[in-house]
Design a protein around this motif. Structure first.
Motif, PDB file in Angstrom:
ATOM      1  N   LEU A 102      75.448   1.808 -37.757  1.00 23.88           N
ATOM      2  CA  LEU A 102      75.364   2.738 -38.551  1.00 23.88           C
ATOM      3  C   LEU A 102      74.065   1.862 -39.465  1.00 23.88           C
ATOM      4  O   LEU A 102      73.564   3.118 -39.306  1.00 23.88           O
ATOM      5  CB  LEU A 102      76.433   1.808 -39.402  1.00 23.88           C
ATOM      6  N   LYS A 103      73.001   0.700 -39.318  1.00 25.83           N
ATOM      7  CA  LYS A 103      72.378   1.258 -40.551  1.00 25.83           C
ATOM      8  C   LYS A 103      71.507   1.364 -39.352  1.00 25.83           C
ATOM      9  O   LYS A 103      70.360   2.094 -39.873  1.00 25.83           O
ATOM     10  CB  LYS A 103      71.945  -0.549 -40.173  1.00 25.83           C
ATOM     11  N   ALA A 104      71.070   2.371 -37.888  1.00 22.18           N
ATOM     12  CA  ALA A 104      70.594   2.710 -37.089  1.00 22.18           C
ATOM     13  C   ALA A 104      70.193   3.896 -37.906  1.00 22.18           C
ATOM     14  O   ALA A 104      69.405   4.821 -37.723  1.00 22.18           O
ATOM     15  CB  ALA A 104      70.478   2.197 -36.020  1.00 22.18           C
ATOM     16  N   LYS A 105      71.701   4.310 -37.743  1.00 28.51           N
ATOM     17  CA  LYS A 105      72.117   6.293 -37.967  1.00 28.51           C
ATOM     18  C   LYS A 105      71.888   5.975 -39.040  1.00 28.51           C
ATOM     19  O   LYS A 105      70.934   7.758 -39.585  1.00 28.51           O
ATOM     20  CB  LYS A 105      73.383   6.034 -38.185  1.00 28.51           C
ATOM     21  N   TYR A 106      71.558   5.254 -40.824  1.00 28.27           N
ATOM     22  CA  TYR A 106      70.953   5.513 -41.821  1.00 28.27           C
ATOM     23  C   TYR A 106      69.396   6.197 -41.461  1.00 28.27           C
ATOM     24  O   TYR A 106      69.274   6.575 -42.480  1.00 28.27           O
ATOM     25  CB  TYR A 106      70.993   3.932 -41.935  1.00 28.27           C
ATOM     26  N   GLU A 107      69.006   4.881 -41.208  1.00 31.77           N
ATOM     27  CA  GLU A 107      67.703   4.970 -40.446  1.00 31.77           C
ATOM     28  C   GLU A 107      67.131   6.098 -39.693  1.00 31.77           C
ATOM     29  O   GLU A 107      65.715   7.180 -40.155  1.00 31.77           O
ATOM     30  CB  GLU A 107      66.816   4.059 -39.884  1.00 31.77           C
ATOM     31  N   GLU A 108      68.158   6.694 -38.744  1.00 32.30           N
ATOM     32  CA  GLU A 108      68.348   8.164 -37.909  1.00 32.30           C
ATOM     33  C   GLU A 108      68.113   9.524 -39.102  1.00 32.30           C
ATOM     34  O   GLU A 108      66.692  10.096 -38.680  1.00 32.30           O
ATOM     35  CB  GLU A 108      68.921   8.258 -37.369  1.00 32.30           C
ATOM     36  N   LEU A 109      68.829   8.893 -40.307  1.00 33.71           N
ATOM     37  CA  LEU A 109      69.072  10.272 -40.818  1.00 33.71           C
ATOM     38  C   LEU A 109      68.400  10.304 -41.752  1.00 33.71           C
ATOM     39  O   LEU A 109      68.788  11.399 -43.242  1.00 33.71           O
ATOM     40  CB  LEU A 109      70.555  10.732 -41.286  1.00 33.71           C
ATOM     41  N   GLN A 110      67.253   9.656 -42.325  1.00 32.21           N
ATOM     42  CA  GLN A 110      66.348   9.723 -43.519  1.00 32.21           C
ATOM     43  C   GLN A 110      66.421  11.051 -43.658  1.00 32.21           C
ATOM     44  O   GLN A 110      66.496  11.687 -45.072  1.00 32.21           O
ATOM     45  CB  GLN A 110      65.622   8.926 -43.635  1.00 32.21           C
TER      46      GLN A 110
END
Length: 290
Positions: free
Chosen positions: A27-35
């Protein structure tokens, strides 16, 4: 027509579209991906929405930054006793009651029209609340039901969240449903009549003048209701800052005001009608109804 309305307001998931929570790191990776999408989008808030449709199944996902610390989000969304107060904010939720049977938490939910109704005129869906992770850096939980109107089945609403470094939280909300031929035909009839002008949020193309054309049909239905449930979560959290006796009104006002930011997709009733209906439904929800 009432049954068609119910079909557009229920929550469901076909196993083929289901994705188990991948954990805090994913989920943290998804947050970074969606910046980029979180910073600049049509919603004017840090939010990303997507929908998908497979064979007899449709799904909506929202990823959003919540302006609340993770400890507060975990306490509020990780407790089954709070979910009826969240779900009742949605126009089509007429009643919700938490119970425990054989050690399992159950949410009895009634869905119906966007007007006041007797419960006998609504459709009952029984959700099994399934708690997940509730640690210092990750929350997950889901609700599932086997049956819905006509031949819909395998209902689920699922959330997961992580803390962000700035004292906010990152939420993933997933909701979808599976359907058979009978419900597909009923929904098609709805979309050809009273629902013919209904659209979602995904822009499928733009006209020569730059005006967007939005997704319609089943995906539009999923997108609208995914947004309504996300706004219910956000409104519930906003009410926690008020004294207990003022929280309901604060949540109702917050939910309605937020939906009015997207009138093309979400406007259905006027403010006073919504507030009056929901106050009455909330009062009924506090009473035991057999």
């Amino acid at each position: 027509m009432a049954l068609l309305t119910l079909l557009t307001s229920t929550l469901a998931l076909r196993p083929a579209l289901a994705e188990e929570p991948a954990g805090a790191a994913a989920l943290k990776a998804k947050y970074e991906e969606l910046q980029g999408e979180l910073a600049d989008n049509q919603f004017k808030r840090p939010l990303y929405l997507k929908s998908s449709e497979g064979s007899g199944a449709v799904k909506g996902d929202i990823y959003a930054v919540l302006g609340y610390p993770f400890a507060q989000v975990r306490e509020a969304l990780g407790a089954p006793e709070n979910w009826c107060d969240i779900l009742i904010l949605h126009l089509n939720t007429k009643y919700c009651r938490l119970s425990t049977a054989q050690g399992k938490s159950m949410l009895r939910m009634h869905v119906g029209k966007k007007i006041e109704q007797d419960l006998s005129d609504t459709y009952r869906v029984d959700f099994s609340y399934r708690g997940g992770a509730a640690g210092a850096d990750y929350l997950s939980s889901s609700m599932q039901a086997d049956k819905g109107p006509l031949d819909t089945a395998d209902y689920r609403i699922q959330i997961e969240a992580i803390p962000l470094a700035d004292g906010r939280s990152f939420l993933h909300l997933s909701y979808s449903y599976s359907y058979g031929m009978a419900s597909k035909l009923a929904l098609r009839a709805y979309l050809m009549t009273v629902g013919r002008d209904k659209v979602g949020f995904t822009v499928v193309k733009r006209n020569a003048d730059g005006q967007p054309q939005y997704v319609d049909g089943t995906r539009a239905t999923v997108e609208r209701n995914t947004m309504r449930y996300y706004l219910a979560i956000d409104a519930y959290l906003s009410g926690l800052s008020a004294p207990p006796q003022q929280r309901l009104d604060k949540r109702l006002e917050a939910w309605f005001a937020a939906t009015e930011q997207y009138p093309r997709q979400l406007h259905e009733v006027e403010r006073e009608s919504y507030l009056s209906m929901k106050r009455n439904e909330y009062a009924r929800q506090q009473k035991q109804v057999d």
